[in-house]
Design an enzyme around this catalytic site. Structure first.
Site, mmCIF file in Angstrom:
data_model
loop_
_atom_site.group_PDB
_atom_site.id
_atom_site.type_symbol
_atom_site.label_atom_id
_atom_site.label_comp_id
_atom_site.label_asym_id
_atom_site.label_seq_id
_atom_site.Cartn_x
_atom_site.Cartn_y
_atom_site.Cartn_z
ATOM 1 N N ASP A 1 35.756 33.361 43.485
ATOM 2 C CA ASP A 1 34.992 34.588 43.687
ATOM 3 C C ASP A 1 35.334 35.066 45.094
ATOM 4 O OD1 ASP A 1 33.080 36.640 43.254
ATOM 5 O OD2 ASP A 1 31.600 35.495 44.382
ATOM 6 N N GLU B 1 38.280 36.736 40.313
ATOM 7 C CA GLU B 1 37.561 37.955 39.956
ATOM 8 C C GLU B 1 38.430 39.163 40.287
ATOM 9 O OE1 GLU B 1 33.161 38.649 40.499
ATOM 10 O OE2 GLU B 1 33.983 39.965 42.031
ATOM 11 N N ASP C 1 27.831 32.974 45.352
ATOM 12 C CA ASP C 1 29.302 33.037 45.270
ATOM 13 C C ASP C 1 29.861 31.787 44.596
ATOM 14 O OD1 ASP C 1 29.744 35.425 47.385
ATOM 15 O OD2 ASP C 1 28.274 33.998 48.162
#
Length: 179
Positions: free
Chosen positions: A7, A68, A141
């Site tokens: 992430d 991501e 996160d």
């Protein structure tokens, strides 16, 4: 399959490793955050992220890295930092010959919670449940990185079948006439 989920972020880059196959219980191998000081020079922050991701790759030896996909937000400065951290993760994987998959935030949320509009608390709760953890990983996160890995493990078989079907169709389709 062992997947490192990333992430991306400049201040907190979530990382999480999940192992398993679709249709079977998954196992969390590791979870954490690569942190950089917000007041440090950008180049040094990117080096710190690279070093952190390289350490995770060395320790956990994933077969794939799921990152991501950066999407446009209202804050261009945030998008730039996220994109830069994302590029570092992809570079580290590519340098080692590890395939990289990109997943959008809504794709990850839908895979893990059933809704592409789920909030961070819902994602954390489902990650906790799916990986049979005692508590949601902190910060968010870290939970998001695990969600990315879960999303990829669950979606990879269908994506692979689709890619194979497209390749078979392309191989058997009649060729057009030369111009």
């Amino acid at each position: 399959m062992r997947v490192l989920g990333v992430d991306p972020g400049l201040t907190r880059c979530g990382v999480g490793v999940v192992e398993g196959v679709a249709g079977r219980p998954l196992t969390m191998v590791g979870v954490g955050v690569v942190r950089t000081p917000p007041d440090a020079e950008l180049g040094l922050r990117l080096v710190a992220i690279e070093q952190g991701i390289e350490a995770w790759l060395d320790e956990h030896r994933p077969q794939l890295v799921a990152v991501e996909r950066v999407f446009s937000q209202h804050n261009v400065r945030t998008v730039m930092g996220t994109a830069q951290a994302s590029a570092v993760a992809m570079l580290c994987a590519a340098r080692r010959g590890i395939p990289v998959a990109l997943h959008t935030p809504s794709e990850v949320k839908a895979a893990v919670t059933g809704s592409g509009r789920a909030d961070k608390a819902q994602v954390g709760a489902m990650v906790t449940r799916l990986l049979r953890l005692d508590a949601p990983p902190k910060p968010a996160d870290a939970a998001d990185a695990l969600a990315l890995a879960i999303c990829h493990i669950w979606r990879a078989p269908a994506q692979n079948r689709l890619q194979q079907a497209v390749a078979r169709h392309a191989a058997t389709a009649p060729k057009g006439r030369p111009a």
